[in-house]
Design an enzyme around this catalytic site. Structure first.
Site, PDB file in Angstrom:
ATOM      1  N   HIS A  61      -3.564   2.562  -5.804  1.00 60.72           N
ATOM      2  CA  HIS A  61      -4.229   1.170  -5.264  1.00 60.72           C
ATOM      3  C   HIS A  61      -4.505   0.235  -6.478  1.00 60.72           C
ATOM      4  O   HIS A  61      -4.277  -0.989  -6.121  1.00 60.72           O
ATOM      5  CB  HIS A  61      -5.343   1.577  -4.319  1.00 60.72           C
ATOM      6  N   TYR A 106      -8.281 -21.483   9.835  1.00 62.95           N
ATOM      7  CA  TYR A 106      -7.571 -22.593   9.771  1.00 62.95           C
ATOM      8  C   TYR A 106      -6.218 -22.638   8.973  1.00 62.95           C
ATOM      9  O   TYR A 106      -5.303 -23.387   9.164  1.00 62.95           O
ATOM     10  CB  TYR A 106      -8.534 -23.990   9.138  1.00 62.95           C
ATOM     11  N   ARG A 129       0.925  -1.189  -0.097  1.00 63.53           N
ATOM     12  CA  ARG A 129       0.109   0.006  -0.091  1.00 63.53           C
ATOM     13  C   ARG A 129       0.902   1.222  -0.060  1.00 63.53           C
ATOM     14  O   ARG A 129       2.002   1.170   0.463  1.00 63.53           O
ATOM     15  CB  ARG A 129      -0.876  -0.029   1.279  1.00 63.53           C
ATOM     16  N   ARG A 161      -2.074  -2.802  -7.063  1.00 68.01           N
ATOM     17  CA  ARG A 161      -2.312  -3.811  -6.377  1.00 68.01           C
ATOM     18  C   ARG A 161      -3.175  -4.915  -6.972  1.00 68.01           C
ATOM     19  O   ARG A 161      -2.701  -6.064  -7.197  1.00 68.01           O
ATOM     20  CB  ARG A 161      -2.692  -3.532  -4.812  1.00 68.01           C
ATOM     21  N   HIS A 187      -3.556  -9.373   2.692  1.00 70.07           N
ATOM     22  CA  HIS A 187      -4.936  -9.371   3.100  1.00 70.07           C
ATOM     23  C   HIS A 187      -5.082 -10.245   3.927  1.00 70.07           C
ATOM     24  O   HIS A 187      -4.575 -11.241   4.480  1.00 70.07           O
ATOM     25  CB  HIS A 187      -5.641 -10.048   1.637  1.00 70.07           C
ATOM     26  N   LYS A 210      -2.143  -2.111   7.277  1.00 72.19           N
ATOM     27  CA  LYS A 210      -3.444  -1.618   7.583  1.00 72.19           C
ATOM     28  C   LYS A 210      -4.112  -2.605   8.401  1.00 72.19           C
ATOM     29  O   LYS A 210      -5.039  -2.345   8.915  1.00 72.19           O
ATOM     30  CB  LYS A 210      -4.136  -1.697   6.109  1.00 72.19           C
TER      31      LYS A 210
END
Length: 403
Positions: A330, A365, A238, A333, A356, A265
């Site tokens: 952005h 999991y 970012r 990305r 992310h 973030k």
């Protein structure tokens, strides 16, 4: 045993704060720094409260007892002296300015609602306080608000205008809550008339990436900005993560960039594995940094990074006259994610590289970091971007990669 002036003068700081009582609820708290503060402890409606009276020796023992007695009188009448002081501290509609109330708002509301307040603070300091900071809260009008918001819109920053409007609304909502104003002047300007966010779907084709990078390096923007735009594309970070990066976070030997939790973030630390191309860009940025601890020190001082919007402006300048649809930083990305998926890289590896948070049951999991795969993928991506700048025609291949 009641305190004496001699006993007060003899108080010494310790490793931790401690208290020494006088009488009838009055006591002093002694801090490790050496500071001594008078406090009054009392009970009202079955609840214990305390009131800070002042600092010793500015407030003498005699005067502290007088203030204690005044507070005790209020308690006897069923009035909380602590609440009285808080209301007086908050000020009244007749004398509190926007700047003063904004400081209170950031402490009592923003700091509790948001872990990172740097961005709203930047908008407050740059787009609100210079224009209405000296006005009394009660005197702020809808026209004042409109002027602030439309100033951003007229410069082409509709999304930023929406952020300013949202911040002002929350600030004035709290002013209503505190009884400083009867109605919020921001409500006369609905958000739908200021900015309506749209889901972003823009991705660059390989040819558009070539045009973008060629145009950026041929433009007259600062060399640091050219390298930064290229680096964001290569590392998939970012914009804020690069602007806040310090050289202590970059390990050239390991080929790693450690993004600390406070710059991320997600609020969690993140490792970016650096391709040969990214390392080369960091090497040049270090020479341009002039000894600053920041990777991207600002123009006026090496002690602060460039402003948040500086790269946005640089991108717009670099793309002037280019036959390419507009895009944001952005979107780089999203472009990297799309092309890497098209080249067969597993979704979880790409998502981890983008920092992310993986949702749902898979996110619970799947704790894998995919370090080796991410390192390989980002080197593939660096080589691919290089090929766009050297080949006239680029053919995307699909390569099966196993996570």
């Amino acid at each position: 045993m009641p305190l004496t002036d001699t006993a007060l003068k003899a108080l010494k700081p310790k490793d931790k704060p401690y208290t020494v009582s006088d009488e009838r609820g009055l006591y002093v708290e002694v801090f490790p720094t050496g500071g001594v503060v008078w406090r009054y402890r009392y009970r009202l409606n079955g609840k214990q409260e305390k009131l800070t009276l002042g600092k010793y020796p500015a407030l003498s023992l005699k005067n502290a007892r007088i203030k204690r007695d005044e507070a005790a009188t209020s308690v006897a009448m069923g009035v909380s002296p602590a609440e009285q002081k808080q209301r007086a501290k908050a000020g009244s509609p007749d004398n509190i300015t926007v700047a003063a109330f904004a400081e209170r708002f950031f402490v009592e509301v923003q700091a509790k609602d948001r872990k990172d307040t740097r961005l709203p603070r930047r908008y407050l300091d740059k787009d609100i306080l210079p224009f209405i900071g000296k006005k009394l809260v009660k005197d702020v009008t809808t026209e004042d608000v409109r002027s602030l918001i439309w100033r951003k819109k007229e410069h082409g920053f509709d999304a930023a205008a929406g952020v300013v409007r949202g911040l002002l609304k929350r600030l004035m909502d709290y002013a209503v809550t505190c009884g400083l104003i009867a109605a919020n002047p921001v409500l006369a300007l609905p958000m739908r008339h200021v900015h309506k966010p749209k889901a972003r779907e823009r991705t660059l084709s390989p040819e558009e990436i070539r045009i973008f990078l060629t145009a950026a390096f041929a433009s007259n923007i600062r060399r640091q900005f050219k390298l930064a735009l290229h680096l964001i594309l290569l590392t998939m970070v970012r914009k804020s993560e690069l602007l806040l990066a310090r050289w202590e976070h970059i390990d050239v030997g390991k080929g790693e960039w450690q993004i600390p939790a406070e710059n991320s973030k997600t609020g969690k630390p993140h490792i970016v594995y650096l391709s040969r191309q990214a390392l080369g860009l960091f090497e040049e940025l270090r020479r341009l940094a002039g000894g600053s601890e920041f990777v991207m020190p600002g123009r006026g001082t090496i002690k602060q990074p460039f402003a948040h919007n500086s790269l946005n402006t640089a991108l717009k300048t670099a793309l002037q006259g280019q036959d390419i649809p507009a895009f944001t930083i952005h979107d780089l990305r999203r472009t990297a994610s799309t092309l890497l998926h098209e080249n067969g890289w597993p979704a979880d590896v790409v998502e981890k590289a983008l920092n992310h948070t993986i949702g749902g049951v898979r996110g619970i999991y799947n704790r894998a970091e995919y370090a080796d795969q991410r390192r390989e993928m980002l080197q593939f991506w660096g080589d691919f971007i290089d090929s766009l700048l050297t080949d006239q025609k680029v053919v995307l291949g699909r390569f099966g990669k196993v996570a």
